[in-house]
Motif scaffolding. Structure first.
Motif, mmCIF file in Angstrom:
data_model
loop_
_atom_site.group_PDB
_atom_site.id
_atom_site.type_symbol
_atom_site.label_atom_id
_atom_site.label_comp_id
_atom_site.label_asym_id
_atom_site.label_seq_id
_atom_site.Cartn_x
_atom_site.Cartn_y
_atom_site.Cartn_z
ATOM 1 N N ASP A 15 0.815 -1.222 0.000
ATOM 2 C CA ASP A 15 0.000 0.000 0.000
ATOM 3 C C ASP A 15 0.849 1.272 0.000
ATOM 4 O OD1 ASP A 15 -1.899 -1.901 0.322
ATOM 5 O OD2 ASP A 15 -2.255 -1.530 2.459
ATOM 6 N N VAL A 16 2.071 1.156 0.519
ATOM 7 C CA VAL A 16 2.913 2.362 0.597
ATOM 8 C C VAL A 16 4.170 2.206 -0.265
ATOM 9 C CG1 VAL A 16 2.132 3.189 2.843
ATOM 10 C CG2 VAL A 16 3.927 1.446 2.734
ATOM 11 N N ALA A 17 4.066 1.330 -1.267
ATOM 12 C CA ALA A 17 5.233 1.056 -2.120
ATOM 13 C C ALA A 17 5.770 2.332 -2.770
ATOM 14 C CB ALA A 17 4.871 0.028 -3.192
ATOM 15 N N HIS A 18 4.861 3.266 -3.109
ATOM 16 C CA HIS A 18 5.326 4.501 -3.766
ATOM 17 C C HIS A 18 6.174 5.346 -2.812
ATOM 18 C CE1 HIS A 18 1.657 5.520 -1.639
ATOM 19 N NE2 HIS A 18 1.957 6.807 -1.736
ATOM 20 N N VAL A 19 5.819 5.323 -1.515
ATOM 21 C CA VAL A 19 6.618 6.072 -0.530
ATOM 22 C C VAL A 19 7.970 5.384 -0.341
ATOM 23 C CG1 VAL A 19 6.711 6.981 1.819
ATOM 24 C CG2 VAL A 19 4.504 6.779 0.653
ATOM 25 N N TRP A 20 7.918 4.071 -0.167
ATOM 26 C CA TRP A 20 9.150 3.280 -0.002
ATOM 27 C C TRP A 20 10.116 3.562 -1.159
ATOM 28 C CZ3 TRP A 20 10.490 -0.989 3.433
ATOM 29 C CH2 TRP A 20 11.644 -1.675 3.045
ATOM 30 N N ASP A 21 9.606 3.423 -2.394
ATOM 31 C CA ASP A 21 10.478 3.601 -3.564
ATOM 32 C C ASP A 21 11.058 5.012 -3.616
ATOM 33 O OD1 ASP A 21 10.035 1.029 -4.260
ATOM 34 O OD2 ASP A 21 8.605 1.451 -5.874
ATOM 35 N N ARG A 22 10.200 5.995 -3.377
ATOM 36 C CA ARG A 22 10.669 7.380 -3.433
ATOM 37 C C ARG A 22 11.805 7.593 -2.430
ATOM 38 N NH1 ARG A 22 6.191 10.444 -1.398
ATOM 39 N NH2 ARG A 22 7.203 10.525 0.629
ATOM 40 N N GLN A 23 11.626 7.045 -1.219
ATOM 41 C CA GLN A 23 12.612 7.305 -0.168
ATOM 42 C C GLN A 23 13.923 6.552 -0.377
ATOM 43 O OE1 GLN A 23 10.266 6.504 3.360
ATOM 44 N NE2 GLN A 23 9.509 8.606 3.430
ATOM 45 N N VAL A 24 13.842 5.281 -0.773
ATOM 46 C CA VAL A 24 15.105 4.540 -0.926
ATOM 47 C C VAL A 24 15.840 4.968 -2.203
ATOM 48 C CG1 VAL A 24 14.329 2.534 0.401
ATOM 49 C CG2 VAL A 24 14.088 2.521 -2.075
ATOM 50 N N GLU A 25 15.080 5.385 -3.216
ATOM 51 C CA GLU A 25 15.739 5.763 -4.475
ATOM 52 C C GLU A 25 16.418 7.121 -4.399
ATOM 53 O OE1 GLU A 25 12.779 5.263 -7.502
ATOM 54 O OE2 GLU A 25 12.769 3.078 -7.203
ATOM 55 N N SER A 26 15.923 7.988 -3.524
ATOM 56 C CA SER A 26 16.514 9.331 -3.481
ATOM 57 C C SER A 26 17.544 9.472 -2.368
ATOM 58 C CB SER A 26 15.412 10.376 -3.281
ATOM 59 O OG SER A 26 14.806 10.179 -2.014
ATOM 60 N N LEU A 27 17.887 8.354 -1.716
ATOM 61 C CA LEU A 27 18.751 8.470 -0.533
ATOM 62 C C LEU A 27 20.187 8.875 -0.862
ATOM 63 C CD1 LEU A 27 19.189 8.198 2.497
ATOM 64 C CD2 LEU A 27 19.619 5.762 2.154
ATOM 65 N N TRP A 28 20.836 8.124 -1.763
ATOM 66 C CA TRP A 28 22.278 8.328 -1.959
ATOM 67 C C TRP A 28 22.581 9.312 -3.075
ATOM 68 C CZ3 TRP A 28 24.283 6.775 2.215
ATOM 69 C CH2 TRP A 28 23.773 5.660 2.869
ATOM 70 N N GLY A 59 13.058 12.185 11.502
ATOM 71 C CA GLY A 59 12.330 13.450 11.546
ATOM 72 C C GLY A 59 12.326 14.197 10.223
ATOM 73 N N ARG A 60 12.721 13.539 9.138
ATOM 74 C CA ARG A 60 12.842 14.242 7.863
ATOM 75 C C ARG A 60 11.996 13.624 6.757
ATOM 76 N NH1 ARG A 60 17.601 14.765 5.379
ATOM 77 N NH2 ARG A 60 18.293 12.702 6.008
ATOM 78 N N ARG A 61 11.931 12.294 6.757
ATOM 79 C CA ARG A 61 11.143 11.639 5.709
ATOM 80 C C ARG A 61 9.769 11.242 6.246
ATOM 81 N NH1 ARG A 61 16.611 9.973 4.681
ATOM 82 N NH2 ARG A 61 16.400 8.763 6.578
ATOM 83 N N GLU A 62 8.828 11.095 5.333
ATOM 84 C CA GLU A 62 7.453 10.769 5.714
ATOM 85 C C GLU A 62 7.390 9.391 6.378
ATOM 86 O OE1 GLU A 62 4.873 10.521 2.331
ATOM 87 O OE2 GLU A 62 3.052 10.366 3.535
ATOM 88 N N GLU A 63 6.563 9.267 7.406
ATOM 89 C CA GLU A 63 6.377 7.955 8.039
ATOM 90 C C GLU A 63 5.605 7.047 7.078
ATOM 91 O OE1 GLU A 63 4.085 9.125 11.493
ATOM 92 O OE2 GLU A 63 2.218 8.896 10.389
ATOM 93 N N LEU A 64 5.862 5.731 7.175
ATOM 94 C CA LEU A 64 5.190 4.799 6.264
ATOM 95 C C LEU A 64 3.735 4.577 6.649
ATOM 96 C CD1 LEU A 64 7.900 2.050 5.645
ATOM 97 C CD2 LEU A 64 7.043 3.719 4.001
ATOM 98 N N GLY A 65 3.409 4.770 7.920
ATOM 99 C CA GLY A 65 2.031 4.546 8.331
ATOM 100 C C GLY A 65 1.807 5.041 9.741
ATOM 101 N N ASN A 66 0.551 5.013 10.177
ATOM 102 C CA ASN A 66 0.239 5.456 11.535
ATOM 103 C C ASN A 66 0.356 4.284 12.513
ATOM 104 O OD1 ASN A 66 -1.963 3.890 11.062
ATOM 105 N ND2 ASN A 66 -3.345 5.604 10.672
ATOM 106 N N ARG A 67 -0.098 4.487 13.721
ATOM 107 C CA ARG A 67 0.065 3.441 14.733
ATOM 108 C C ARG A 67 -0.649 2.147 14.327
ATOM 109 N NH1 ARG A 67 -1.020 5.012 20.850
ATOM 110 N NH2 ARG A 67 0.670 6.472 20.431
ATOM 111 N N GLY A 68 -1.781 2.294 13.637
ATOM 112 C CA GLY A 68 -2.518 1.120 13.167
ATOM 113 C C GLY A 68 -1.695 0.281 12.201
#
Ligand SMILES: [Zn+2]
Length: 569
Positions: free
Chosen positions: A133-146, A182-191
């Protein structure tokens, strides 16, 4: 003039310091070295010559492991300690060749990161983490890291000068931010995190306090998937926590004294864990709510008995040590080719021997990083000063042997400086690391003029002392080790406190030293009894010597000695 390819990648310091647990810190540091090994490997496979690297790489255990995955190197440190920096320089015949090596290094690094984060993805989705469900966030974050950067130049400091590395910013990250970086978006809430945390088992993630981004989650997961991500099992999750480090001196001390055997056995039976290897969290009530129910019940009955029998409790603090060779780049640049190769070999040899100095079997001391002339270690308080001194001694031996062969070439620059921070186990790691680096850069290097040790201590949320001296200033380190390496203090705590006040308030007073001796003479405790002024002066002479800077007594030393006693174990 020979041209070199200068290659570097980041983020480094911020990436390493984005850590809530010591295990995150270790993983971040190790991952950087691992990626550096793949970058170098890429350049080598594209035709770079092993002997043409500015800093010697042959014999680096981590690089060996990356190059020959089927034949693990003899030096087991390859799987436990990061040992390669985030940059390298290598001779190239032309700009064109430099570009080719840089592209290959970039690909090597990128591929290694892809495999590592993918191993985490598979591990987590295999445990029903709803990551699709959050694959787009995951990809964006790991791809822009280095970010990688390179230049071909005959100037050894080309990269720093051209400031090619832009400051890394996770710009444009929307939504609520990860609780660790504290810089990148969280993948999900407590649920999202609560069920996942349950499935991943105790100790992996605290769903009440943590909501991670993809990068911080990868960091947390990597130690569990060492074999798939790196190709070998890594240390990771067994890295001692800050309460482990804090309780360690006390656990060792109690174990040493045979008279507490019965109390220790009672404790071990109640919590079903040997006292000497019990986690530090068992001994500090603030961690009670994180522990399993049966352990809590065991602790409630057994811990008060144990503390009563022993008559002391562990102190909630530990130490961080950072060290860095002074002006290494300039030193290497001054030498001819042969000298540079030899010095570079010595530096590699030094970095490989640091681990023995840090992890010498006494307690939970751990080396996080030793590469080039950089060192990062986490230490129990009672071992910290000793370890800093031993590492410095090894460094000195290594460089002196070189200097004997190349007389005068190194000048006064063949030295190393250190920042040693004693801090509460609850101080955020990011703050602790920043302070340790500040001690190193601002106090030891700038303030004391390099070849120096800066010691700082925090209690609660603030600094209580900071002192920096050249390593050999009046043999202060050796004298401090003598004074504090024993169970019995040679000075009454009250005297140290009074002395600190007197020196602070009456600096410059002519007969201050006599007044201090008089203060010591007045100590009422039997073991500090002295017959006359002469004897009292003799007793405090070491303390006077190391306290003096330019003839003036420095109150910080009295505070430091008192601190080391109080917090020693
Ligand atoms: Zn994060």
């Amino acid at each position: 003039m020979k041209q070199r390819l200068h290659f570097t990648f980041g983020p480094v310091q911020e990436f390493v310091s984005e850590a809530r647990k010591t295990a995150d810190l270790w993983t971040g540091s190790y991952l950087l070295s691992y990626l550096a090994a793949h970058a170098i490997n890429g350049a080598l496979e594209a035709g770079a010559n092993e002997d043409d690297f500015f800093l010697k790489i042959t014999g680096n255990p981590l690089l060996e492991a990356v190059r020959k995955p089927d034949k693990p190197p003899e030096n087991a440190a390859f799987a436990t300690v990061g040992s390669l920096p985030n940059r390298f320089s290598v001779l190239v015949a032309s700009e064109e060749e430099g570009r080719r090596f840089a592209d290959a290094a970039n690909d090597g690094l990128g591929m290694a990161w892809l495999m590592a984060q993918d191993a985490c993805w598979r591990y987590l989705t295999g445990r029903h983490a709803p990551l699709e469900d959050v694959a787009h966030v995951w990809d964006r974050q790991v791809e822009s890291l280095w970010e990688t950067s390179w230049a071909v130049s005959d100037d050894p400091r080309a990269l720093a000068r051209r400031k090619l590395m832009r400051v890394f910013e996770a710009s444009g990250e929307p939504g609520r931010k990860c609780t660790v970086c504290g810089r990148r978006e969280e993948l999900g809430n407590r649920g999202f995190w609560q069920p996942l945390s349950k499935r991943l088992g105790a100790g992996f993630l605290d769903a009440m306090k943590e909501r991670l981004c993809a990068v911080c989650l990868v960091k947390r997961t990597l130690p569990r998937v060492g074999e798939e991500a790196f190709g070998w099992k890594v240390l990771g999750e067994t890295f001692p926590s800050t309460p482990d480090l804090a309780a360690d001196p006390w656990q060792r001390k109690v174990t040493r004294k045979n008279q507490h055997e019965e109390a220790r056995d009672g404790f071990s039976a109640a919590v079903e864990e040997r006292f000497e290897s019990a986690p530090g969290t068992y001994f500090f009530p603030s961690y009670r709510e994180d522990l399993p129910e049966p352990v809590v019940r065991g602790l409630e009955s057994a811990l008060p008995k144990l503390l009563g029998a022993v008559g002391s409790a562990p102190r909630p603090a530990y130490a961080i040590l950072v060290m860095d060779g002074d002006k290494m780049g300039e030193r290497l640049s001054r030498l001819d080719e042969e000298g540079r190769v030899e010095l570079s070999e010595r530096i590699l040899d030094f970095s490989l021997r640091v681990r023995d100095a840090v992890e010498n079997g006494k307690g939970r001391s751990r080396l996080v990083y030793a590469g080039g002339e950089d060192v990062l270690a986490l230490l129990p308080k009672d071992r910290a000063l000793d370890v800093a001194w031993m590492v410095r001694e090894r460094y000195k031996e290594t460089l002196e042997a070189f200097d004997r062969r190349h007389r005068g070439k190194l000048g006064d620059d063949s030295t190393i400086s250190a920042g040693l921070l004693y801090c509460p186990m609850t101080l955020p790691l990011r703050t602790a690391l920043r302070e340790a680096h500040r001690l190193l850069d601002e106090d030891a290097k700038e303030g004391a003029g390099r070849d120096a040790l800066a010691i700082g201590a925090w209690k609660g949320g603030g600094e209580v002392l900071r002192v920096a001296r050249k390593w050999e200033h009046e043999d202060w380190v050796e004298k401090l080790l003598e004074m504090t390496g024993v169970d019995e203090t040679p000075y009454p705590s009250r005297f140290l406190y009074q002395a600190q006040q007197m020196v602070r308030d009456q600096a410059g007073l002519e007969n201050l030293e006599q007044l201090l001796a008089l203060e010591y003479l007045g100590s009422r405790e039997e073991k500090f009894e002295t017959q006359n002024m002469e004897e009292a002066e003799e007793r405090i002479s070491s303390l006077m010597e190391i306290s003096k800077v330019d003839g003036q007594l420095d109150p910080a030393i009295f505070r430091l000695v008192r601190f080391l006693y109080e917090e020693g174990a």
